[in-house]
Design a protein around this motif. Structure first.
Motif, mmCIF file in Angstrom:
data_model
loop_
_atom_site.group_PDB
_atom_site.id
_atom_site.type_symbol
_atom_site.label_atom_id
_atom_site.label_comp_id
_atom_site.label_asym_id
_atom_site.label_seq_id
_atom_site.Cartn_x
_atom_site.Cartn_y
_atom_site.Cartn_z
ATOM 1 N N LYS A 15 -1.372 -11.610 43.626
ATOM 2 C CA LYS A 15 -1.221 -13.067 43.482
ATOM 3 C C LYS A 15 -2.169 -13.608 42.407
ATOM 4 C CE LYS A 15 0.215 -13.578 48.312
ATOM 5 N NZ LYS A 15 1.604 -13.291 47.928
ATOM 6 N N TRP A 16 -2.246 -12.879 41.290
ATOM 7 C CA TRP A 16 -3.051 -13.305 40.162
ATOM 8 C C TRP A 16 -2.173 -13.951 39.089
ATOM 9 C CZ3 TRP A 16 -5.688 -7.839 39.858
ATOM 10 C CH2 TRP A 16 -6.676 -7.751 40.846
ATOM 11 N N SER A 17 -2.827 -14.512 38.104
ATOM 12 C CA SER A 17 -2.132 -15.088 36.950
ATOM 13 C C SER A 17 -1.884 -13.990 35.903
ATOM 14 C CB SER A 17 -2.990 -16.204 36.339
ATOM 15 O OG SER A 17 -2.446 -16.647 35.132
ATOM 16 N N VAL A 18 -0.754 -14.087 35.205
ATOM 17 C CA VAL A 18 -0.448 -13.127 34.141
ATOM 18 C C VAL A 18 0.151 -13.884 32.962
ATOM 19 C CG1 VAL A 18 1.822 -12.614 35.156
ATOM 20 C CG2 VAL A 18 0.782 -11.000 33.531
ATOM 21 N N ALA A 19 -0.222 -13.465 31.747
ATOM 22 C CA ALA A 19 0.301 -14.127 30.544
ATOM 23 C C ALA A 19 0.261 -13.131 29.384
ATOM 24 C CB ALA A 19 -0.532 -15.358 30.204
ATOM 25 N N TRP A 20 1.127 -13.344 28.422
ATOM 26 C CA TRP A 20 1.072 -12.541 27.198
ATOM 27 C C TRP A 20 -0.258 -12.768 26.496
ATOM 28 C CZ3 TRP A 20 4.517 -8.891 26.373
ATOM 29 C CH2 TRP A 20 5.835 -9.042 26.795
ATOM 30 N N MET A 21 -0.771 -11.741 25.842
ATOM 31 C CA MET A 21 -1.873 -11.927 24.904
ATOM 32 C C MET A 21 -1.346 -12.700 23.699
ATOM 33 S SD MET A 21 -4.836 -10.631 25.897
ATOM 34 C CE MET A 21 -5.806 -9.937 24.536
ATOM 35 N N PRO A 22 -2.232 -13.234 22.840
ATOM 36 C CA PRO A 22 -1.777 -14.055 21.712
ATOM 37 C C PRO A 22 -0.677 -13.391 20.889
ATOM 38 C CG PRO A 22 -4.154 -14.146 21.891
ATOM 39 C CD PRO A 22 -3.694 -13.116 22.887
ATOM 40 N N PRO A 23 0.215 -14.207 20.311
ATOM 41 C CA PRO A 23 1.409 -13.680 19.640
ATOM 42 C C PRO A 23 1.131 -12.839 18.407
ATOM 43 C CG PRO A 23 1.194 -16.047 19.298
ATOM 44 C CD PRO A 23 0.177 -15.677 20.321
ATOM 45 N N GLU A 24 -0.089 -12.868 17.876
ATOM 46 C CA GLU A 24 -0.364 -12.002 16.723
ATOM 47 C C GLU A 24 -0.346 -10.520 17.108
ATOM 48 O OE1 GLU A 24 -2.265 -14.532 17.728
ATOM 49 O OE2 GLU A 24 -4.418 -14.126 17.488
ATOM 50 N N LEU A 25 -0.428 -10.228 18.431
ATOM 51 C CA LEU A 25 -0.263 -8.847 18.885
ATOM 52 C C LEU A 25 1.221 -8.600 19.100
ATOM 53 C CD1 LEU A 25 -3.201 -8.515 21.455
ATOM 54 C CD2 LEU A 25 -3.089 -7.646 19.117
ATOM 55 N N ALA A 26 1.755 -7.572 18.448
ATOM 56 C CA ALA A 26 3.198 -7.328 18.435
ATOM 57 C C ALA A 26 3.734 -7.025 19.837
ATOM 58 C CB ALA A 26 3.509 -6.156 17.512
ATOM 59 N N ARG A 27 4.989 -7.417 20.058
ATOM 60 C CA ARG A 27 5.697 -7.076 21.280
ATOM 61 C C ARG A 27 6.839 -6.126 20.931
ATOM 62 N NH1 ARG A 27 5.520 -13.374 23.374
ATOM 63 N NH2 ARG A 27 3.216 -13.451 23.416
ATOM 64 N N TYR A 28 7.173 -5.264 21.874
ATOM 65 C CA TYR A 28 8.116 -4.177 21.596
ATOM 66 C C TYR A 28 9.184 -4.113 22.682
ATOM 67 C CZ TYR A 28 4.258 -2.568 18.640
ATOM 68 O OH TYR A 28 3.259 -2.475 17.707
ATOM 69 N N ASN A 29 10.273 -3.425 22.352
ATOM 70 C CA ASN A 29 11.309 -3.143 23.337
ATOM 71 C C ASN A 29 10.968 -1.883 24.121
ATOM 72 O OD1 ASN A 29 13.113 -5.290 22.720
ATOM 73 N ND2 ASN A 29 13.759 -4.177 20.888
ATOM 74 N N LEU A 30 11.262 -1.904 25.417
ATOM 75 C CA LEU A 30 11.196 -0.688 26.227
ATOM 76 C C LEU A 30 12.547 0.012 26.160
ATOM 77 C CD1 LEU A 30 9.221 -1.834 29.384
ATOM 78 C CD2 LEU A 30 8.594 0.066 27.898
ATOM 79 N N VAL A 31 12.528 1.316 26.012
ATOM 80 C CA VAL A 31 13.754 2.099 25.825
ATOM 81 C C VAL A 31 13.610 3.430 26.554
ATOM 82 C CG1 VAL A 31 14.301 1.071 23.582
ATOM 83 C CG2 VAL A 31 12.824 3.096 23.680
ATOM 84 N N PHE A 32 14.677 4.207 26.546
ATOM 85 C CA PHE A 32 14.611 5.615 26.911
ATOM 86 C C PHE A 32 14.614 6.430 25.616
ATOM 87 C CE2 PHE A 32 17.202 4.406 30.902
ATOM 88 C CZ PHE A 32 16.050 4.045 31.565
ATOM 89 N N GLY A 33 13.930 7.575 25.641
ATOM 90 C CA GLY A 33 13.911 8.439 24.466
ATOM 91 C C GLY A 33 14.878 9.601 24.621
#
Length: 264
Positions: free
Chosen positions: A208-226
């Motif tokens: 029951k904690w708070s969660v948020a993205w880090m600042p947008p200058e850190l890239a975000r990626y897609n999760l996939v299967f390899g």
């Protein structure tokens, strides 16, 4: 001699194309889908646990396990799981000691990055990930805070994260497990925790904690299967299964069943 040079100039390009086409005929055939059809099984390498992607809970095995079961069932084959604790525990995926004999699919935290695509084919994406921050109460500024940092998933921008935290004058302590990160936040050793977004969302939901993205200058990626390079017939079949399961709502239903689902 000039006539010969002119002919070579005119037809040299054509000769190169013909040579390349002939070379293609000597490449090994892609029998990956045919092999799956003949055995009736797709093998997948996954970590023992990486909640919420892989939980180790038979009743609720995790997002990636349920997606793999849905994809293989849609293709009319069975799923065989090969547990590999090195997945996600080592920075370099090349050190996970995986090969085609172990599995045809790698899951449980595969990030669609340039590094991943350098040695694997990838499935369609099903969620976003990146770095996120968790804390008992929302925080707006990391400056001067004590932060526990857990970096299990390879492929995310660790250098960018380190630079951002250093410039924020955050006091860092690297931890090795989700349990260690959660315990440090719970007992006050850490003001915040920083880790991969789905892991962060899962820990925040459990506590029951708070969660948020880090600042947008850190890239975000897609999760996939390899998938292994060259297994294109198998990749096309999996892509088609993903498209059908997306259209009928199956993938959205699986994601919605898990607390700690992907951040918006």
């Amino acid at each position: 001699m000039p006539d010969f040079r002119r002919l070579a100039g005119n037809f040299g390009g054509v000769a190169i194309v013909v040579a390349l086409l002939l070379g293609v005929t000597f490449l090994p055939a892609d029998n990956s889908l045919q092999e799956v059809r003949s055995t009736g099984t797709i093998s997948a390498c996954v970590p023992a646990t990486y909640p919420p992607l892989v939980t180790g809970d038979a009743e609720k095995p995790g997002i990636d396990i349920e997606l793999l079961k849905a994809v293989t069932a849609h293709m009319g084959v069975t799923l065989s799981l090969n547990i590999n604790d090195a997945i996600g525990r080592d920075i370099n995926p090349r050190n996970w000691a995986l090969n085609r004999g172990n599995c045809l699919i790698i899951a449980g935290g595969v990030v669609d990055s340039n590094l991943t695509r350098s040695f694997l084919e990838t499935s369609p994406p099903y969620a976003k990930t990146g770095w996120a921050v968790i804390s008992p109460k929302p925080v707006t500024d990391l400056k001067g805070l004590n932060a526990g940092v857990l970096t299990l998933v390879s492929g995310l921008d660790r250098i960018g994260l380190a630079n951002l935290l250093r410039h924020s004058e955050t006091h860092l302590q690297i931890v090795r497990t989700p349990e260690e990160l959660a315990a440090g936040i719970a007992d006050g050793s850490f003001d915040v925790g920083v880790t991969e977004a789905l892991m962060a969302s899962h820990l925040a939901s459990d506590n029951k904690w708070s969660v948020a993205w880090m600042p947008p200058e850190l890239a975000r990626y897609n999760l996939v299967f390899g998938l292994w390079k060259g297994d294109m017939t198998l990749k096309h079949a999996i892509d088609a299964a993903f498209a059908d399961l997306t259209a009928d709502g199956t993938i959205a239903d699986i994601l919605a069943r898990y607390a700690g689902a992907p951040l918006n």
